[in-house]
Design an enzyme around this catalytic site. Structure first.
Site, mmCIF file in Angstrom:
data_model
loop_
_atom_site.group_PDB
_atom_site.id
_atom_site.type_symbol
_atom_site.label_atom_id
_atom_site.label_comp_id
_atom_site.label_asym_id
_atom_site.label_seq_id
_atom_site.Cartn_x
_atom_site.Cartn_y
_atom_site.Cartn_z
ATOM 1 N N GLU A 276 -54.504 -57.600 -7.616
ATOM 2 C CA GLU A 276 -53.531 -56.575 -7.306
ATOM 3 C C GLU A 276 -52.310 -57.016 -8.537
ATOM 4 O O GLU A 276 -50.891 -57.118 -7.674
ATOM 5 C CB GLU A 276 -53.027 -56.615 -5.980
ATOM 6 C CG GLU A 276 -54.101 -56.142 -5.045
ATOM 7 C CD GLU A 276 -53.522 -56.630 -3.371
ATOM 8 O OE1 GLU A 276 -52.641 -57.024 -3.089
ATOM 9 O OE2 GLU A 276 -54.506 -55.975 -2.596
ATOM 10 N N CYS A 344 -19.482 -47.254 -6.254
ATOM 11 C CA CYS A 344 -18.167 -47.449 -5.448
ATOM 12 C C CYS A 344 -19.005 -48.780 -4.591
ATOM 13 O O CYS A 344 -18.735 -48.379 -3.321
ATOM 14 C CB CYS A 344 -17.678 -46.411 -5.018
ATOM 15 S SG CYS A 344 -16.704 -45.394 -6.007
ATOM 16 N N GLU A 345 -19.090 -49.739 -5.223
ATOM 17 C CA GLU A 345 -19.633 -50.914 -4.521
ATOM 18 C C GLU A 345 -19.607 -52.220 -5.480
ATOM 19 O O GLU A 345 -19.888 -52.095 -6.511
ATOM 20 C CB GLU A 345 -21.329 -50.863 -4.164
ATOM 21 C CG GLU A 345 -21.670 -49.897 -3.403
ATOM 22 C CD GLU A 345 -21.722 -50.129 -1.742
ATOM 23 O OE1 GLU A 345 -21.769 -51.326 -1.553
ATOM 24 O OE2 GLU A 345 -21.945 -49.159 -1.180
#
Ligand SMILES: *Cc1c(COP(=O)(O)O)cnc(C)c1O
Length: 421
Positions: A276, A344-345
């Site tokens: 996978e 805005c972080e």
């Protein structure tokens, strides 16, 4: 290896200059290389060349774009899906149901029904209540569901905590020590056909040892289950192989080294192996192209404010991930800078004190190795448009997900009458 190269002082993807795409589509935009996708599928498949008829099921969550999936489908890959949405995407891209595996701890009845309707190759079960539910759903449809249990081998994958999945305290799989009992219970469920064992211990693995430890445990379990009379025909060895992000870090094990280890460990298992891979197929087949909005003086280093943000590429903020950041047209002078987005972080930071080509407002930069867990995690935080995507092949390119107008984003909400009355 990828197909993002400098030619005449400007980065190209295959034969297309990145600034051509930026000018036509705008920025930020994800750009994928078909030649790189093809190369990684070939390399991974060749690495498993000693294994008889492996099923390589691409982990769709790494990059679910329809054009990417269709490219991988054409190359013969199957799909590892973790939701009904991913299943529908895989089928729509032309991946046959008999190459689809369904993973995840929270499959719902609706998702089970959908997958049974399509006739997928295998459900990877992660708990006994899930086995009971799937059996009931299958019986109600007059079917038997082909299943494996994902076991939790309790090995430390040595990767970031948020992408480690094979420790006993993680939510994934059934406890290794309970496996024999869980399989015995599953055998008594009339809607299930127990065919395999599965494992997946985490992502961005840079050491083969924990993978080998997990596979050895799978081999021991296969033997024990057969001794109990279970007809075990498949072993799903998951994904997780890491890719190079930071050139200063040791290069992760190659697909060839991984394939050699798998070939050695699984000798004599006498069953069909499933894989996978996600990141190793698509990781460095993609870059996020972005334009510098402005450069702002910082306390010690300048802040390069680009028009891509954490909503477009979440990995640095979520996993402290490192992406190489390159100027599309390098100035030749390098200096340390902080690269940040407009959101805005404080977490909207791609790099601090990074040695980069000096760039100015209007210049293009590329975040490299952004093809996996990039666009798929993009969101509209700060009411920013979802990031568009472009696929390149040789000298052709096409927008494979457009940038929707902000009006479309806003029009999705509705205001009930009573709010304004
Ligand atoms: C995410 C995931 C993968 C793919 O992991 P990569 O690190 O991208 O190879 C494979 N299998 C399962 C069950 C997964 O959850």
């Amino acid at each position: 290896m990828d197909h993002f190269d400098y030619r005449d002082g400007a980065m190209h993807v295959e034969q297309v200059p990145l600034d051509t795409i930026a000018d036509a589509v705008g920025t930020p935009v994800y750009v994928y290389s078909t030649a790189t996708l093809t190369r990684h599928v070939t390399v991974f498949r060749d690495a498993l060349g000693q294994i008889d008829n492996p099923l390589i099921a691409f982990a769709v969550k790494a990059n679910p774009n329809a054009a990417v999936l269709a490219t991988l489908a054409k190359l013969g890959l199957g799909a590892d899906v973790v939701s009904g949405g991913e299943l529908l995407r895989a089928v729509a891209a032309g991946i046959p149901a008999n190459r689809i595996v369904f993973s995840g701890v929270g499959k719902t009845q609706d998702e089970m029904r959908l997958a049974l309707d399509h006739g997928i190759f295998q459900f990877n079960l992660e708990s006994e209540p899930e086995a009971e539910m799937l059996s009931a759903v299958a019986l109600s449809m007059g079917k038997r569901a082909p299943v494996a249990y994902r076991i939790n081998p309790d090995v430390d994958a040595g990767t970031h905590a948020k992408i480690s999945t094979g420790k006993s305290e993680n939510k994934f799989g059934i406890p290794y020590d309970r496996a024999i009992a869980s399989y015995a219970a599953a055998r008594d469920l009339p809607g299930l056909d127990v065919q395999g064992v599965a494992v997946h211990i985490g992502s961005q693995l840079t050491d083969l040892a924990p993978l080998e430890a997990a596979f050895v445990k799978v081999g021991v379990l296969v033997k024990a289950l057969r001794a109990q009379g279970h007809d075990i025909r498949t072993a799903d060895l998951g994904g997780g192989l890491g890719v190079p992000y930071d050139p200063a870090e040791p290069i992760p094990p190659s697909p060839a080294a991984y394939g050699a280890m798998v070939t050695r460990v699984t000798q004599g298992w006498n069953l069909r192996l499933l894989f996978e891979p996600g990141r190793v197929i698509v990781g460095n087949a993609g870059a996020l192209l972005s334009r510098v909005i402005r450069v702002k003086q910082g306390a010690s280093q300048p802040f390069v404010i680009v028009d891509a943000a954490m909503n477009d590429l979440l990995r640095p903020s979520l996993y402290d991930a490192w992406h190489d950041i390159r100027a599309v047209k390098p100035s030749g002078t390098r200096a340390a800078a902080n690269v940040v987005g407009p959101v805005c972080e404080t977490g909207d930071t791609f790099a601090m004190g990074r040695d980069l080509d000096v760039v100015q407002a209007g210049d293009l930069v590329a975040f490299m190795t952004a093809g996996a867990y990039g666009a798929t995690m993009a969101n509209t935080y700060n009411s920013r448009a979802l990031t568009p995507e472009v696929l390149v092949s040789g000298n052709q390119w096409a927008v494979v997900r457009p940038r929707l107008p902000l009006e479309t984003l806003i029009a999705g909400d509705s205001v009930p009458d009573w709010v304004n009355s």
